[in-house]
Design a protein around this motif. Structure first.
Motif, mmCIF file in Angstrom:
data_model
loop_
_atom_site.group_PDB
_atom_site.id
_atom_site.type_symbol
_atom_site.label_atom_id
_atom_site.label_comp_id
_atom_site.label_asym_id
_atom_site.label_seq_id
_atom_site.Cartn_x
_atom_site.Cartn_y
_atom_site.Cartn_z
ATOM 1 N N VAL A 186 -22.787 86.273 -5.317
ATOM 2 C CA VAL A 186 -21.349 86.987 -5.448
ATOM 3 C C VAL A 186 -20.246 85.615 -4.651
ATOM 4 C CG1 VAL A 186 -19.770 88.062 -3.188
ATOM 5 C CG2 VAL A 186 -22.184 88.740 -3.559
ATOM 6 N N ILE A 187 -20.872 84.484 -4.316
ATOM 7 C CA ILE A 187 -20.144 83.631 -4.266
ATOM 8 C C ILE A 187 -19.553 82.939 -4.971
ATOM 9 C CG2 ILE A 187 -20.130 80.927 -2.750
ATOM 10 C CD1 ILE A 187 -21.809 82.609 -0.861
ATOM 11 N N ASN A 188 -20.835 82.131 -5.857
ATOM 12 C CA ASN A 188 -20.785 81.975 -7.021
ATOM 13 C C ASN A 188 -19.788 82.408 -8.112
ATOM 14 O OD1 ASN A 188 -21.917 79.601 -6.559
ATOM 15 N ND2 ASN A 188 -24.044 80.859 -7.417
ATOM 16 N N ARG A 189 -18.788 83.741 -8.006
ATOM 17 C CA ARG A 189 -18.336 84.378 -8.990
ATOM 18 C C ARG A 189 -16.265 83.814 -8.260
ATOM 19 N NH1 ARG A 189 -20.276 90.294 -7.975
ATOM 20 N NH2 ARG A 189 -22.325 90.154 -9.031
ATOM 21 N N ILE A 190 -16.324 83.451 -7.273
ATOM 22 C CA ILE A 190 -15.337 82.387 -7.103
ATOM 23 C C ILE A 190 -15.163 81.319 -6.457
ATOM 24 C CG2 ILE A 190 -14.434 84.645 -5.665
ATOM 25 C CD1 ILE A 190 -15.041 83.357 -2.632
ATOM 26 N N HIS A 191 -16.452 80.459 -6.735
ATOM 27 C CA HIS A 191 -16.849 79.210 -6.396
ATOM 28 C C HIS A 191 -15.884 78.186 -8.261
ATOM 29 C CE1 HIS A 191 -18.276 75.969 -4.154
ATOM 30 N NE2 HIS A 191 -16.926 76.079 -3.845
ATOM 31 N N LYS A 192 -14.927 78.456 -8.203
ATOM 32 C CA LYS A 192 -14.782 77.857 -9.606
ATOM 33 C C LYS A 192 -14.266 76.522 -9.170
ATOM 34 C CE LYS A 192 -15.451 81.291 -11.442
ATOM 35 N NZ LYS A 192 -16.449 81.395 -12.023
ATOM 36 N N PRO A 193 -14.486 75.486 -10.308
ATOM 37 C CA PRO A 193 -13.074 74.479 -10.091
ATOM 38 C C PRO A 193 -11.935 74.111 -9.195
ATOM 39 C CG PRO A 193 -14.286 74.325 -12.341
ATOM 40 C CD PRO A 193 -14.222 75.633 -11.883
ATOM 41 N N LEU A 194 -10.784 75.088 -9.368
ATOM 42 C CA LEU A 194 -9.645 74.909 -8.789
ATOM 43 C C LEU A 194 -9.658 75.248 -7.753
ATOM 44 C CD1 LEU A 194 -6.534 74.702 -8.934
ATOM 45 C CD2 LEU A 194 -6.737 76.636 -9.112
ATOM 46 N N TYR A 195 -10.102 76.071 -7.218
ATOM 47 C CA TYR A 195 -11.170 76.292 -5.960
ATOM 48 C C TYR A 195 -11.909 75.197 -4.783
ATOM 49 C CZ TYR A 195 -13.415 78.643 -1.524
ATOM 50 O OH TYR A 195 -14.094 79.542 -0.944
ATOM 51 N N SER A 196 -12.340 74.031 -5.963
ATOM 52 C CA SER A 196 -13.483 72.822 -4.952
ATOM 53 C C SER A 196 -12.127 71.885 -4.573
ATOM 54 C CB SER A 196 -14.071 72.378 -6.205
ATOM 55 O OG SER A 196 -15.037 73.238 -6.445
ATOM 56 N N LEU A 197 -11.197 71.586 -5.839
ATOM 57 C CA LEU A 197 -9.989 70.620 -5.361
ATOM 58 C C LEU A 197 -9.233 71.647 -4.434
ATOM 59 C CD1 LEU A 197 -7.869 68.405 -6.342
ATOM 60 C CD2 LEU A 197 -6.477 70.399 -7.477
ATOM 61 N N LEU A 198 -8.906 73.086 -3.861
ATOM 62 C CA LEU A 198 -8.115 72.911 -2.991
ATOM 63 C C LEU A 198 -9.268 72.905 -1.366
ATOM 64 C CD1 LEU A 198 -6.705 74.791 -1.445
ATOM 65 C CD2 LEU A 198 -7.450 77.230 -1.531
ATOM 66 N N LEU A 199 -10.627 72.894 -1.729
ATOM 67 C CA LEU A 199 -11.343 72.206 -0.487
ATOM 68 C C LEU A 199 -11.191 71.069 -0.220
ATOM 69 C CD1 LEU A 199 -14.889 74.740 -0.969
ATOM 70 C CD2 LEU A 199 -13.246 75.338 0.281
ATOM 71 N N PHE A 200 -10.775 70.607 -1.414
ATOM 72 C CA PHE A 200 -10.799 68.769 -1.187
ATOM 73 C C PHE A 200 -9.757 68.484 0.110
ATOM 74 C CE2 PHE A 200 -9.972 64.890 -2.718
ATOM 75 C CZ PHE A 200 -10.760 63.678 -2.069
ATOM 76 N N LEU A 201 -8.774 68.985 -0.548
ATOM 77 C CA LEU A 201 -7.443 68.911 0.077
ATOM 78 C C LEU A 201 -7.678 69.447 1.432
ATOM 79 C CD1 LEU A 201 -5.453 69.979 -2.730
ATOM 80 C CD2 LEU A 201 -5.798 67.243 -2.121
#
Length: 320
Positions: A186-201
């Motif tokens: 379920v988590i992997n369905r929303i865990h996209k590269p753009l999501y990782s960029l947001l988390l990084f910020l």
């Protein structure tokens, strides 16, 4: 390589093990920690707890007896072997330590390697919890939250036996890793590269804010529980998403598979490497390239010793 190993976990463990080596090399070679502890060391420790919890989850009934046997073979037995050998070496060759009696008391009380001691106690507690609760989420979440609250509220004792206070915090992140694995699809369905960029910020903002927070001196600093949990959660989600996107390095993966031995040696190897460099007149003196040289020497020495141990003394430690 074992067929059932999860490569991204080995890679991630390896990356953060190198970060632990960076910290210890700073301490021994520069003789002080330039990079604040909270920037990456705390996150590395939490991630190791999280990944241990991740590996608790299996698509088969939990076997308490087998798990406890695994903890003894992969953590408890190596703890006694390595802490004893390292402590003897420090007393005889490096002239460090307060004497034989203090050495044995430190080992038996679980103070010789605080992280491993806390992980052992936490894994035993979480194993018993899984057995009693039969994996019911409301049981697990309640106890994990209770452990976090107790850890946050009780006064910190630097000499607590077998690091039981840090073990309470570790149980919380063992549970987090276990739950993440349970709902990973379920988590992997929303865990996209753009999501990782947001988390990084978001993570950058958290670290900048933490710079102005007066964190107490303890193994894991929790001055503000919400801030601490946000930092931990964002870091975990960010690095798990990122690690699957970047190219793998076989040496780093190998480090991750054997990280338990790297950790036991992560104090001795930087110390030896630093003393060798200083003896040859290569002091730090504020030169960053010299620090890189010390780190490379530390990593090479740690890797060679780890290879020798697993090649010729495999009975000492089981790959976890």
């Amino acid at each position: 390589m074992q067929k059932d190993r999860i490569e991204w976990i080995d890679f991630l463990r390896g990356v953060f093990m190198v970060m632990i080596l960076v910290f210890h090399t700073e301490v021994y070679y520069k003789e002080y920690s330039v990079t604040p502890y909270y920037i990456y060391v705390t996150n590395a420790i939490i991630l190791f707890y999280f990944l241990s919890g991740y590996l608790f989850h299996r698509n088969r009934p939990f076997n308490l007896k087998a798990k406890l046997a695994s903890i003894v073979k992969s953590l408890l037995f190596p703890y006694f072997v390595f802490t004893l050998l390292i402590s003897i070496a420090k007393l005889l060759f490096l002239k460090e330590g307060r004497g034989w009696s203090e050495m044995f008391i430190s080992i038996i009380s679980g103070r010789a390697s605080w992280f491993i001691a806390a992980l052992i106690v936490a894994e035993v507690l979480f194993s018993v919890l899984l057995f009693i609760s039969k994996g019911k989420q409301w049981w697990l979440s309640t106890v994990a939250l209770l452990c976090l609250i107790i850890y946050y509220l009780i006064p910190f004792n630097q000499h607590n036996y077998w690091q039981w206070q840090d073990a309470l915090l570790a149980v919380t992140f063992l549970y987090a890793g276990y739950t993440y694995h349970q709902y990973e699809d379920v988590i992997n369905r929303i865990h996209k590269p753009l999501y990782s960029l947001l988390l990084f910020l978001i993570l950058i903002l958290i670290k900048v804010y933490e710079y102005h927070v007066d964190l107490p001196m303890r193994n894991i600093s929790v001055e503000c529980a919400p801030l601490f949990l946000c930092d931990a959660l964002v870091t975990i989600l960010f690095v798990i998403g990122l690690i699957r996107l970047i190219p793998r390095c076989h040496l780093i993966e190998w480090t991750g598979r054997h990280c338990i031995v790297y950790y036991f040696l992560c104090g001795g190897c930087p110390l030896i490497a630093s003393r060798v460099l200083v003896r040859f007149g290569i002091d730090y003196d504020g030169m960053f390239l010299r620090f890189i040289l010390a780190l490379i020497l530390t990593y090479a020495l740690n890797t060679c010793l780890t290879w020798i141990i697993f090649r010729y003394f495999p009975f000492i430690v089981k790959i976890k």
